[in-house]
Design a protein around this motif. Structure first.
Motif, PDB file in Angstrom:
ATOM      1  N   GLY A 143      41.477 -13.600  81.529  1.00 16.08           N
ATOM      2  CA  GLY A 143      42.891 -13.223  81.544  1.00 16.08           C
ATOM      3  C   GLY A 143      43.091 -11.756  81.206  1.00 16.08           C
ATOM      4  N   GLU A 160      38.129 -11.829  71.122  1.00 15.00           N
ATOM      5  CA  GLU A 160      39.170 -10.784  71.137  1.00 15.00           C
ATOM      6  C   GLU A 160      38.637  -9.544  70.439  1.00 15.00           C
ATOM      7  N   LYS A 161      38.717  -8.422  71.133  1.00 10.90           N
ATOM      8  CA  LYS A 161      38.118  -7.184  70.628  1.00 10.90           C
ATOM      9  C   LYS A 161      39.002  -6.442  69.612  1.00 10.90           C
ATOM     10  N   MET A 173      37.419 -14.961  77.468  1.00 14.85           N
ATOM     11  CA  MET A 173      36.829 -13.631  77.260  1.00 14.85           C
ATOM     12  C   MET A 173      37.836 -12.589  76.778  1.00 14.85           C
ATOM     13  N   PHE A 174      39.142 -12.855  76.987  1.00 17.46           N
ATOM     14  CA  PHE A 174      40.203 -11.896  76.608  1.00 17.46           C
ATOM     15  C   PHE A 174      41.305 -12.683  75.898  1.00 17.46           C
ATOM     16  N   GLU A 200      43.414  -0.317  76.780  1.00 17.06           N
ATOM     17  CA  GLU A 200      42.386  -1.366  76.754  1.00 17.06           C
ATOM     18  C   GLU A 200      42.881  -2.637  76.067  1.00 17.06           C
ATOM     19  N   PHE A 201      43.630  -2.469  74.968  1.00 17.48           N
ATOM     20  CA  PHE A 201      44.067  -3.636  74.204  1.00 17.48           C
ATOM     21  C   PHE A 201      45.405  -4.181  74.693  1.00 17.48           C
ATOM     22  N   ARG A 202      45.893  -3.665  75.816  1.00 16.76           N
ATOM     23  CA  ARG A 202      47.163  -4.089  76.418  1.00 16.76           C
ATOM     24  C   ARG A 202      48.267  -4.074  75.367  1.00 16.76           C
ATOM     25  N   HIS A 261      46.876 -16.735  73.768  1.00 17.15           N
ATOM     26  CA  HIS A 261      47.873 -17.000  74.821  1.00 17.15           C
ATOM     27  C   HIS A 261      47.463 -18.196  75.683  1.00 17.15           C
ATOM     28  N   ASP A 271      33.524  -7.270  71.311  1.00 21.05           N
ATOM     29  CA  ASP A 271      33.651  -6.989  72.740  1.00 21.05           C
ATOM     30  C   ASP A 271      32.946  -8.136  73.459  1.00 21.05           C
ATOM     31  N   ASN A 272      33.611  -8.712  74.444  1.00 22.08           N
ATOM     32  CA  ASN A 272      33.005  -9.904  75.087  1.00 22.08           C
ATOM     33  C   ASN A 272      31.629  -9.604  75.705  1.00 22.08           C
TER      34      ASN A 272
HETATM   35  C1  LIG Z   1      46.490  -8.694  78.266  1.00 23.14           C
HETATM   36  S1  LIG Z   1      45.838  -9.555  76.916  1.00 23.14           S
HETATM   37  C2  LIG Z   1      45.818 -11.096  77.717  1.00 23.14           C
HETATM   38  C3  LIG Z   1      45.881 -12.313  76.890  1.00 23.14           C
HETATM   39  C4  LIG Z   1      45.694 -13.596  77.669  1.00 23.14           C
HETATM   40  N1  LIG Z   1      44.322 -13.664  78.173  1.00 23.14           N
HETATM   41  C5  LIG Z   1      46.673 -13.769  78.813  1.00 23.14           C
HETATM   42  O1  LIG Z   1      46.240 -13.735  79.982  1.00 23.14           O
HETATM   43  O2  LIG Z   1      47.881 -13.953  78.587  1.00 23.14           O
HETATM   44  C6  LIG Z   1      44.131  -9.064  77.019  1.00 23.14           C
HETATM   45  C7  LIG Z   1      43.406  -9.041  75.697  1.00 23.14           C
HETATM   46  O3  LIG Z   1      42.029  -8.742  75.936  1.00 23.14           O
HETATM   47  C8  LIG Z   1      41.546  -7.915  74.880  1.00 23.14           C
HETATM   48  N2  LIG Z   1      40.330  -7.213  75.364  1.00 23.14           N
HETATM   49  C9  LIG Z   1      40.267  -6.129  76.180  1.00 23.14           C
HETATM   50  N3  LIG Z   1      38.985  -5.800  76.431  1.00 23.14           N
HETATM   51  C10 LIG Z   1      38.213  -6.710  75.773  1.00 23.14           C
HETATM   52  C11 LIG Z   1      36.814  -6.897  75.664  1.00 23.14           C
HETATM   53  N4  LIG Z   1      35.953  -6.090  76.291  1.00 23.14           N
HETATM   54  N5  LIG Z   1      36.348  -7.922  74.911  1.00 23.14           N
HETATM   55  C12 LIG Z   1      37.226  -8.758  74.275  1.00 23.14           C
HETATM   56  N6  LIG Z   1      38.580  -8.612  74.332  1.00 23.14           N
HETATM   57  C13 LIG Z   1      39.064  -7.608  75.079  1.00 23.14           C
HETATM   58  C14 LIG Z   1      42.730  -7.018  74.563  1.00 23.14           C
HETATM   59  O4  LIG Z   1      42.636  -6.486  73.266  1.00 23.14           O
HETATM   60  C15 LIG Z   1      43.919  -7.979  74.735  1.00 23.14           C
HETATM   61  O5  LIG Z   1      44.274  -8.605  73.529  1.00 23.14           O
END
Ligand SMILES: C[S@@+](CC[C@H](N)C(=O)[O-])C[C@H]1O[C@@H](n2cnc3c(N)ncnc32)[C@H](O)[C@@H]1O
Length: 280
Positions: free
Chosen positions: A201, A157-158, A134-135, A76-78, A140, A185-186
């Motif tokens: 993203g 950011e969760k 939202m992510f 989930e947190f990539r 980034h 959580d968004n």
């Molecule tokens: C893959 S990273 C991408 C970062 C950036 N958006 C990009 O595209 O380069 C995705 C991020 O979203 C966060 N994430 C995942 N689910 C989430 C949620 N429900 N609410 C908020 N953040 C979340 C993860 O912890 C991670 O840090």
């Protein structure tokens, strides 16, 4: 982020050909990724017995403090999953497009292939517009929008660990006047009809978050919708799913632009679609 060359550096070859069996020298990594002063190398299993010495030589010749062996990004947190080969400190500050990104390379993804999108987002943002990311990760995409685009960014950011770096990066780049960060959580974000632009993203499950993005967006907003798509469903997907979901919520969607970001897995692509939404 710097991509290494496609040949073994002469100095590395010179040192290691004195220590490795000759047939292994040509298997040494010819390319690598440098994030700040951390190096990520792929390593063939034939080189396993020599991995720490190889990493040490790469570190010294390329001038980095830590070397990691390439791993996978998952969950989930990539989060990333690397093997530490040399050094101990995996936290670094990477500078790209004039932006400082502090991160723990061993745990947080920072994809070289996403650089074009980070640069593109710096250009599409407009001064004063409200962006909801939202992510957000470590910022980034939202940092380029606030730093270069002058946008007001709400970054969600969760993961608590990633959030710590997001906050530090807002500070490092001096954009507290333009950025607000939420460690939630968004889907729990309370704002509705507030964003001129929404960043989605994320990959694999991004479609599950379409209803929330629609509620955050203003009428006429642009949503940057990322997802991973099997090649056989392209080019209809991922826009088809977005449009159908939006209709269920009484929202019309217009595709403005579509870009392939990178190959995600065999036969699967990471794609971003820019979509304007009409909520009347
Ligand atoms: C893959 S990273 C991408 C970062 C950036 N958006 C990009 O595209 O380069 C995705 C991020 O979203 C966060 N994430 C995942 N689910 C989430 C949620 N429900 N609410 C908020 N953040 C979340 C993860 O912890 C991670 O840090």
């Amino acid at each position: 982020m710097k991509r290494g060359t496609q040949v073994i550096k002469p100095r590395i070859r010179e040192i290691l050909s004195r220590e490795l069996p000759p047939e292994l020298v040509n298997l040494l990594p010819k390319h690598w990724v440098r994030i700040g002063d951390v190096l990520i190398i792929p390593l063939r299993k034939e080189l396993e017995p020599y991995k720490h010495r190889i990493a040490e030589v790469y570190a010294k010749v390329l001038g980095v403090k830590t070397v990691l062996r390439k791993g996978r990004i998952s969950g989930e947190f990539r989060e990333t999953n690397y093997e530490l080969l040399y050094g101990s400190d995996t936290v670094t500050v990477h500078v790209e497009n004039g932006i400082k990104y502090k991160l723990d390379v061993a745990r947080i993804m920072f994809s070289p292939a996403n650089v074009k999108e980070r640069v593109r987002m710096a250009k599409v943002a407009r001064p004063g517009e409200t962006v909801v990311d939202m992510f957000a990760g470590i910022g980034h995409l939202s940092l380029p929008m606030a730093v270069h685009g002058g946008a007001k960014v709400i970054a969600i950011e969760k993961s608590p660990y990633t959030f710590k770096f997001l906050v530090e990066n807002i500070e490092l780049n001096g954009v507290w006047d333009r950025m607000t960060a939420y460690n939630i959580d968004n889907r729990d974000f309370p704002g509705e009809n507030i964003a001129d632009r929404v960043l989605m993203g994320y990959v694999v499950r991004t479609h599950e978050f379409i209803p929330k993005a629609l509620s955050i967006a203003k009428d006429g907003a642009v949503i940057h919708y990322h997802n991973t798509v099997p090649e056989r469903l392209m080019p209809e997907e991922p826009f088809k799913t977005f449009k159908e979901t939006a209709r269920e919520y009484g929202v019309e969607a217009e595709k403005l632009n579509e870009l392939v970001i990178k190959r995600y897995a065999p036969g699967v692509w990471h794609v971003v679609v820019d979509i304007r939404v009409f909520k009347r």
